[in-house]
Design a protein around this motif. Structure first.
Motif, PDB file in Angstrom:
ATOM      1  N   ILE A  55      -5.715   3.851   8.263  1.00 51.43           N
ATOM      2  CA  ILE A  55      -5.188   4.265   6.956  1.00 51.43           C
ATOM      3  C   ILE A  55      -3.843   4.962   7.119  1.00 51.43           C
ATOM      4  O   ILE A  55      -2.915   4.736   6.333  1.00 51.43           O
ATOM      5  N   SER A  56      -3.691   5.770   8.160  1.00 44.63           N
ATOM      6  CA  SER A  56      -2.418   6.457   8.398  1.00 44.63           C
ATOM      7  C   SER A  56      -1.303   5.462   8.685  1.00 44.63           C
ATOM      8  O   SER A  56      -0.193   5.580   8.158  1.00 44.63           O
ATOM      9  N   VAL A  57      -1.594   4.478   9.521  1.00 51.06           N
ATOM     10  CA  VAL A  57      -0.572   3.486   9.863  1.00 51.06           C
ATOM     11  C   VAL A  57      -0.221   2.640   8.646  1.00 51.06           C
ATOM     12  O   VAL A  57       0.960   2.372   8.387  1.00 51.06           O
ATOM     13  N   LEU A  58      -1.222   2.239   7.873  1.00 52.73           N
ATOM     14  CA  LEU A  58      -0.946   1.431   6.685  1.00 52.73           C
ATOM     15  C   LEU A  58      -0.141   2.202   5.637  1.00 52.73           C
ATOM     16  O   LEU A  58       0.672   1.617   4.923  1.00 52.73           O
ATOM     17  N   SER A  59      -0.360   3.498   5.531  1.00 50.03           N
ATOM     18  CA  SER A  59       0.404   4.267   4.549  1.00 50.03           C
ATOM     19  C   SER A  59       1.828   4.547   5.025  1.00 50.03           C
ATOM     20  O   SER A  59       2.732   4.687   4.212  1.00 50.03           O
ATOM     21  N   ALA A  60       2.051   4.621   6.327  1.00 47.79           N
ATOM     22  CA  ALA A  60       3.391   4.883   6.852  1.00 47.79           C
ATOM     23  C   ALA A  60       4.180   3.600   7.112  1.00 47.79           C
ATOM     24  O   ALA A  60       5.384   3.658   7.339  1.00 47.79           O
ATOM     25  N   LEU A  61       3.524   2.467   7.085  1.00 50.17           N
ATOM     26  CA  LEU A  61       4.170   1.201   7.435  1.00 50.17           C
ATOM     27  C   LEU A  61       5.372   0.849   6.559  1.00 50.17           C
ATOM     28  O   LEU A  61       6.406   0.445   7.094  1.00 50.17           O
ATOM     29  N   PRO A  62       5.308   0.989   5.233  1.00 48.10           N
ATOM     30  CA  PRO A  62       6.488   0.628   4.431  1.00 48.10           C
ATOM     31  C   PRO A  62       7.736   1.433   4.803  1.00 48.10           C
ATOM     32  O   PRO A  62       8.826   0.887   4.887  1.00 48.10           O
ATOM     33  N   SER A  63       7.584   2.726   5.037  1.00 51.91           N
ATOM     34  CA  SER A  63       8.758   3.516   5.399  1.00 51.91           C
ATOM     35  C   SER A  63       9.215   3.214   6.820  1.00 51.91           C
ATOM     36  O   SER A  63      10.398   3.348   7.131  1.00 51.91           O
ATOM     37  N   LEU A  64       8.299   2.810   7.695  1.00 50.49           N
ATOM     38  CA  LEU A  64       8.696   2.438   9.048  1.00 50.49           C
ATOM     39  C   LEU A  64       9.467   1.123   9.057  1.00 50.49           C
ATOM     40  O   LEU A  64      10.387   0.940   9.853  1.00 50.49           O
ATOM     41  N   ILE A  65       9.107   0.223   8.156  1.00 53.56           N
ATOM     42  CA  ILE A  65       9.783  -1.074   8.106  1.00 53.56           C
ATOM     43  C   ILE A  65      11.205  -0.901   7.552  1.00 53.56           C
ATOM     44  O   ILE A  65      12.160  -1.432   8.100  1.00 53.56           O
ATOM     45  N   ARG A  66      11.357  -0.143   6.467  1.00 53.56           N
ATOM     46  CA  ARG A  66      12.669   0.045   5.858  1.00 53.56           C
ATOM     47  C   ARG A  66      13.560   0.937   6.716  1.00 53.56           C
ATOM     48  O   ARG A  66      14.711   0.638   6.928  1.00 53.56           O
ATOM     49  N   HIS A  67      13.040   2.036   7.179  1.00 54.12           N
ATOM     50  CA  HIS A  67      13.731   2.993   8.038  1.00 54.12           C
ATOM     51  C   HIS A  67      15.146   3.281   7.554  1.00 54.12           C
ATOM     52  O   HIS A  67      16.126   2.977   8.202  1.00 54.12           O
ATOM     53  N   GLN A  68      15.231   3.846   6.361  1.00 52.53           N
ATOM     54  CA  GLN A  68      16.524   4.258   5.844  1.00 52.53           C
ATOM     55  C   GLN A  68      16.581   5.772   5.772  1.00 52.53           C
ATOM     56  O   GLN A  68      17.063   6.353   4.814  1.00 52.53           O
ATOM     57  N   GLY A  69      16.071   6.418   6.781  1.00 49.31           N
ATOM     58  CA  GLY A  69      16.044   7.872   6.806  1.00 49.31           C
ATOM     59  C   GLY A  69      17.347   8.459   7.295  1.00 49.31           C
ATOM     60  O   GLY A  69      18.356   7.773   7.472  1.00 49.31           O
TER      61      GLY A  69
ATOM     62  N   VAL B 226     -31.535   4.837  20.187  1.00 51.79           N
ATOM     63  CA  VAL B 226     -30.094   4.834  19.994  1.00 51.79           C
ATOM     64  C   VAL B 226     -29.479   5.474  21.232  1.00 51.79           C
ATOM     65  O   VAL B 226     -29.786   6.606  21.580  1.00 51.79           O
ATOM     66  N   SER B 227     -28.599   4.724  21.880  1.00 55.19           N
ATOM     67  CA  SER B 227     -27.969   5.260  23.090  1.00 55.19           C
ATOM     68  C   SER B 227     -26.883   6.271  22.718  1.00 55.19           C
ATOM     69  O   SER B 227     -26.442   6.353  21.567  1.00 55.19           O
ATOM     70  N   GLY B 228     -26.439   7.017  23.707  1.00 54.90           N
ATOM     71  CA  GLY B 228     -25.389   8.005  23.482  1.00 54.90           C
ATOM     72  C   GLY B 228     -24.086   7.352  23.066  1.00 54.90           C
ATOM     73  O   GLY B 228     -23.341   7.883  22.241  1.00 54.90           O
ATOM     74  N   PHE B 229     -23.779   6.185  23.633  1.00 52.00           N
ATOM     75  CA  PHE B 229     -22.556   5.479  23.268  1.00 52.00           C
ATOM     76  C   PHE B 229     -22.591   5.047  21.808  1.00 52.00           C
ATOM     77  O   PHE B 229     -21.603   5.176  21.087  1.00 52.00           O
ATOM     78  N   ASP B 230     -23.733   4.528  21.355  1.00 55.24           N
ATOM     79  CA  ASP B 230     -23.860   4.134  19.948  1.00 55.24           C
ATOM     80  C   ASP B 230     -23.678   5.337  19.024  1.00 55.24           C
ATOM     81  O   ASP B 230     -23.046   5.247  17.978  1.00 55.24           O
ATOM     82  N   PHE B 231     -24.235   6.460  19.442  1.00 56.05           N
ATOM     83  CA  PHE B 231     -24.126   7.684  18.660  1.00 56.05           C
ATOM     84  C   PHE B 231     -22.654   8.098  18.525  1.00 56.05           C
ATOM     85  O   PHE B 231     -22.168   8.366  17.430  1.00 56.05           O
ATOM     86  N   VAL B 232     -21.941   8.143  19.638  1.00 59.63           N
ATOM     87  CA  VAL B 232     -20.533   8.522  19.629  1.00 59.63           C
ATOM     88  C   VAL B 232     -19.712   7.502  18.856  1.00 59.63           C
ATOM     89  O   VAL B 232     -18.801   7.849  18.092  1.00 59.63           O
TER      90      VAL B 232
ATOM     91  N   PRO C  75     -14.990   6.670  12.352  1.00 56.95           N
ATOM     92  CA  PRO C  75     -14.163   7.440  11.418  1.00 56.95           C
ATOM     93  C   PRO C  75     -12.746   7.687  11.942  1.00 56.95           C
ATOM     94  O   PRO C  75     -11.781   7.631  11.174  1.00 56.95           O
ATOM     95  N   PHE C  76     -12.594   7.940  13.250  1.00 57.26           N
ATOM     96  CA  PHE C  76     -11.259   8.151  13.796  1.00 57.26           C
ATOM     97  C   PHE C  76     -10.433   6.869  13.703  1.00 57.26           C
ATOM     98  O   PHE C  76      -9.244   6.911  13.380  1.00 57.26           O
TER      99      PHE C  76
END
Length: 121
Positions: free
Chosen positions: A62-76, A42-48, A55-56
């Motif tokens: 997941i962060s973008v998908l959860s914030a997407l509805p409020s970003l689309i509406r943008h009624q803040g 296993v190379s170092g690149f595969d490991f990283v 995971p990152f």
């Protein structure tokens, strides 16, 4: 004086037992069976990639998908404009702020003007 000597002896004995347990435990010396397949390199690149980048990437996705509805509406809130949202009272009456009991409620009069834990108003 004697109790200090006993403590020193007990501490030294515990330290000796712990160091002997760590020192005597060695790695097992054995060859792997020849019928086992050899593990691929296993190379170092595969490991990283597997341990950090995947995971990152999932975290970002997941962060973008959860914030997407409020970003689309943008009624803040917009600076310079009045706030248009409704007030929220956590733990308040379920019927709303309008249905909240008045300050001079009969329950307070029946309690004799006492608050919680016998406090007085």
């Amino acid at each position: 004086m004697m109790s200090q000597l006993i403590r020193v002896v007990v501490r030294a004995g515990a330290l000796g037992v712990a160091s002997a347990a760590l020192g005597l435990g060695g790695a097992a010396v054995a060859d792997e069976p020849e019928s086992w397949q050899s593990t691929p390199h296993v190379s170092g690149f595969d490991f990283v990639l597997i341990l950090f980048l995947v995971p990152f990437g999932l975290f970002v996705l997941i962060s973008v998908l959860s914030a997407l509805p409020s970003l689309i509406r943008h009624q803040g809130y917009q600076p310079g404009r009045p706030w248009t949202g409704e007030g929220e009272w956590f733990g308040g009456p379920r019927e709303g702020i309008e249905k909240a009991p008045a300050e001079d409620s009969p329950a307070l009069e029946q309690a004799g003007g006492q608050g919680g834990t016998s406090a007085r108003y």
